[in-house]
Motif scaffolding. Structure first.
Motif, PDB file in Angstrom:
ATOM      1  N   SER A   1      42.176  40.797  35.923  1.00 12.38           N
ATOM      2  CA  SER A   1      41.408  40.947  37.151  1.00 12.38           C
ATOM      3  C   SER A   1      39.932  41.012  36.790  1.00 12.38           C
ATOM      4  N   GLY A   2      39.080  40.743  37.778  1.00 13.94           N
ATOM      5  CA  GLY A   2      37.668  41.006  37.597  1.00 13.94           C
ATOM      6  C   GLY A   2      37.421  42.503  37.599  1.00 13.94           C
TER       7      GLY A   2
ATOM      8  N   THR B   1      31.051  42.092  46.349  1.00 14.84           N
ATOM      9  CA  THR B   1      32.111  41.927  45.350  1.00 14.84           C
ATOM     10  C   THR B   1      31.504  41.933  43.955  1.00 14.84           C
TER      11      THR B   1
ATOM     12  N   GLY C   1      39.254  34.252  39.399  1.00 13.27           N
ATOM     13  CA  GLY C   1      38.554  35.530  39.284  1.00 13.27           C
ATOM     14  C   GLY C   1      38.038  36.006  40.623  1.00 13.27           C
ATOM     15  N   SER C   2      37.268  35.150  41.310  1.00 11.48           N
ATOM     16  CA  SER C   2      36.726  35.494  42.624  1.00 11.48           C
ATOM     17  C   SER C   2      36.659  34.221  43.463  1.00 11.48           C
TER      18      SER C   2
ATOM     19  N   ALA D   1      41.844  34.369  33.962  1.00  7.72           N
ATOM     20  CA  ALA D   1      42.151  34.753  35.345  1.00  7.72           C
ATOM     21  C   ALA D   1      43.650  34.684  35.607  1.00  7.72           C
TER      22      ALA D   1
ATOM     23  N   ASN E   1      36.483  46.065  38.728  1.00  9.40           N
ATOM     24  CA  ASN E   1      36.571  46.762  40.007  1.00  9.40           C
ATOM     25  C   ASN E   1      36.544  48.251  39.727  1.00  9.40           C
TER      26      ASN E   1
ATOM     27  N   HIS F   1      30.744  40.605  40.119  1.00  7.56           N
ATOM     28  CA  HIS F   1      30.597  39.290  39.488  1.00  7.56           C
ATOM     29  C   HIS F   1      31.010  39.275  38.015  1.00  7.56           C
ATOM     30  N   THR F   2      31.522  40.391  37.512  1.00  8.56           N
ATOM     31  CA  THR F   2      32.018  40.405  36.133  1.00  8.56           C
ATOM     32  C   THR F   2      33.487  40.011  36.171  1.00  8.56           C
ATOM     33  N   LEU F   3      33.746  38.783  35.739  1.00  8.52           N
ATOM     34  CA  LEU F   3      35.031  38.146  36.015  1.00  8.52           C
ATOM     35  C   LEU F   3      35.626  37.492  34.763  1.00  8.52           C
TER      36      LEU F   3
ATOM     37  N   GLU G   1      37.004  31.088  36.811  1.00  4.48           N
ATOM     38  CA  GLU G   1      36.302  32.362  36.981  1.00  4.48           C
ATOM     39  C   GLU G   1      35.798  32.471  38.421  1.00  4.48           C
ATOM     40  N   HIS G   2      34.975  31.522  38.839  1.00  2.59           N
ATOM     41  CA  HIS G   2      34.502  31.426  40.221  1.00  2.59           C
ATOM     42  C   HIS G   2      35.175  30.217  40.869  1.00  2.59           C
TER      43      HIS G   2
END
Length: 427
Positions: free
Chosen positions: A375-376, A361, A342-343, A371, A378, A363-365, A322-323
Motif C-alpha cells: 500500500s502507499g 491523499t 498505488g493511487s 503496488a 497512510n 504521494h509516497t507510493l 505507482e500513479h
C-alpha cells in the motif's frame, strides 16, 4: 515515445519492463557504505557529503537559527499554499483513525486490538534536482497524528551547506523533531545504525533514487523497517477519445520531469488519441525548464494501443503503476477492476499533481510493480496493531480442554500443562 500496437500477452513483461537497476547491482556499494557508517559515524557522513554533494560540513544538525531564517525566506503565498495542503492532508489522514476492535469470542474470553505509534521514525526527503518539501507533509503529518515520539529528517544539502528554505519551513510547520544535512545511502545508513548526531530509528520512510531505494531494502537486514521500496517515479494513463490530449500529455510530462529514470505510459483503445498525445508531449516539452530531464524519461516511455477495455485492464494490472489516471468514458469498469495501483486519479480534471501536493491523499507510493503487494503510505504506516486478551475462570473452562488436546497433539507438553494447572485450580 515508443509506440506499441497490440503487444502479445507473452511479450507484456518485456514491454512493461522498468529501466531500473536490480538490488544486486547496487548492493555491494550499499554494504560498503553501511559498514563505514556503522564504524565511523558522523565523520563518514561528512566524508560522503563532501564527495557526492561537494560540501564540507562542520555540523550535520540544522540549527534553530537556520530554521528561523528559512521562515523568512519563504513567500507568504507559498506559506499559504503549504498550509492549505497541510490542512487537507490532515483531514484525510485523521479520517483514517480506527476504533478499538473488541470481541468476546466465547463467554469469558475477551480479545481486542489497539494501535500504538512507532516511537522513532526517520523521514528521507530527497533534495537533488528538486527540493521535495511536499514529501515532508506526506510523512510528518501522519507521523504526528499517529503520535510518534521522535520524527527526524535526513535531506541532502545544496549550496554552502544549506537546506532549501521551503523544506525547513515545512518541517517546522509539521513538528519535526530534528533535521540533518545528509542524503543518499549514507543517510539511510545513519538512520539504520545511529551515529554521534543522528539517532537510530525503528522505521524509515520516504522516496529516493535507485541507490536510496536499495539502501532502504538493505536496512531491513539490520532490523529496521521501511515503508516500501519506493524508487523512481512512474505514471500510467488510460485514455480514450473522451480524454483531453493536452491534459494527458501534461500529466505524462509531470512525472517525466522527476528524473531521467522516471517512466510514463499511455494505454489507449484509440490510435487517434495516441497520436494526439504524442504531438502534445512534443509541443509542451519545448517549454519545460527541466526539458533535458523529461526528454530522457520520455525516451524510455511508451504509448500502447490495445483493441478493447478488457485487454487494457489486464495490461494495467500486470504493470501495477505507482500513479494511475483513468480518463475514459467507461470509468466505472476501470475503477472496479483495478487491482494493482498505488493511487488512482479519475477524470479529466483530476491531475496526478493534485495528489502530489494538496488534495489530501498521500504521494509516497509503491513503484516498480510493488503496488501488487504494497500500500502507499497512510496513517497505519506509522502505527502497530497490538492484540490483547483477558480470560476469566469461565473462559478458561470454555476453551481449556481444546487447548490441552491441541497442545498434546503437537507434542508440546508444557503448553498443555499451563492450561491443566489452571483448570485443576478451579475444581
Amino acid at each position: 515515445m515508443n509506440k506499441i500496437y497490440n503487444p502479445k500477452r507473452e511479450d507484456w513483461q518485456s514491454v512493461l519492463k522498468r529501466s531500473t537497476r536490480t538490488v544486486a547491482d547496487i548492493e555491494v556499494i550499499v554494504d560498503g557504505i553501511f559498514d563505514e557508517v556503522m564504524k565511523g559515524g558522523d565523520s563518514v557522513l561528512k566524508k560522503y557529503t563532501e564527495k557526492f554533494d561537494g560540501i564540507l560540513l562542520d555540523d550535520l544538525l540544522v540549527s534553530k537559527s537556520e530554521v528561523e531564517d528559512a521562515k523568512k525566506g519563504v513567500s507568504n503565498e507559498l506559506k499559504k499554499a503549504i498550509q492549505l495542503a497541510k490542512s487537507n492532508i490532515e483531514k484525510f489522514h485523521i479520517a483514517q483513525k480506527t476504533d478499538i476492535v473488541e470481541v468476546e469470542t466465547v463467554n469469558g474470553v475477551r480479545c481486542w486490538q489497539e494501535k500504538r505509534p512507532i516511537q522513532k521514525v526517520g523521514l528521507y526527503i530527497p533534495g537533488g534536482t528538486a527540493p521535495l518539501f511536499s514529501t515532508i507533509l506526506m510523512l510528518a503529518i501522519p507521523a504526528k497524528i499517529a503520535g510518534c515520539d521522535e520524527i527526524i529528517i535526513c535531506t541532502p544539502p545544496y549550496d554552502e551547506g544549506k537546506i532549501h528554505p521551503a523544506i525547513l519551513y515545512t518541517a517546522y510547520l509539521c513538528g519535526v523533531t530534528k533535521i540533518f544535512k545528509v542524503g543518499g545511502i549514507q543517510a539511510i545508513g545513519a538512520m539504520t545504525f545511529g551515529t554521534e548526531s543522528i539517532p537510530q530509528v525503528y522505521k524509515i520512510f520516504g522516496p529516493g533514487n535507485q541507490y536510496v531505494t536499495v539502501a532502504k531494502q538493505i536496512a531491513t537486514k539490520h532490523g529496521v523497517a521501511i515503508d516500501m521500496p519506493a524508487g523512481p517515479s512512474e505514471l500510467l494513463v488510460v485514455a480514450d477519445d473522451s480524454a483531453n490530449a493536452s491534459f494527458v500529455a501534461s500529466d505524462l510530462l509531470s512525472q517525466a520531469e522527476h528524473g531521467t529514470d522516471s517512466q510514463v505510459i499511455l494505454v489507449s483503445t484509440s490510435k487517434e488519441m495516441i497520436d494526439a498525445v504524442e504531438t502534445q508531449v512534443e509541443n509542451q516539452l519545448k517549454e519545460l525548464p527541466r526539458k533535458e530531464i523529461a526528454e530522457k524519461a520520455i525516451a524510455n516511455s511508451k504509448l500502447i494501443y490495445v483493441d478493447d477495455d478488457e485487454t487494457a485492464i489486464d495490461l494495467i494490472n500486470e504493470y501495477g503503476p505507482e500513479h494511475y489516471i483513468i480518463c475514459v468514458e467507461n470509468e466505472d469498469f476501470f475503477i472496479n477492476n483495478t487491482m494493482n495501483a498505488g493511487s488512482v486519479f479519475i477524470g479529466n480534471y483530476t491531475p496526478e499533481s493534485a495528489g502530489d501536493y494538496a488534495s489530501g491523499t498521500n504521494h509516497t507510493l509503491p513503484t516498480n510493480g510493488y503496488a501488487k503487494q504494497y500500500s502507499g503510505v497512510n496513517l497505519d504506516s506509522f502505527l502497530k496493531s497490538m492484540t490483547f486478551q483477558k480470560i476469566t475462570e469461565q473462559g478458561i473452562q470454555e476453551i481449556g480442554p481444546a487447548i490441552e488436546l491441541m497442545a498434546e497433539a503437537e507434542g508440546l507438553q508444557a503448553h498443555k500443562n499451563a492450561v491443566t494447572l489452571r483448570l485443576n485450580s478451579i475444581k
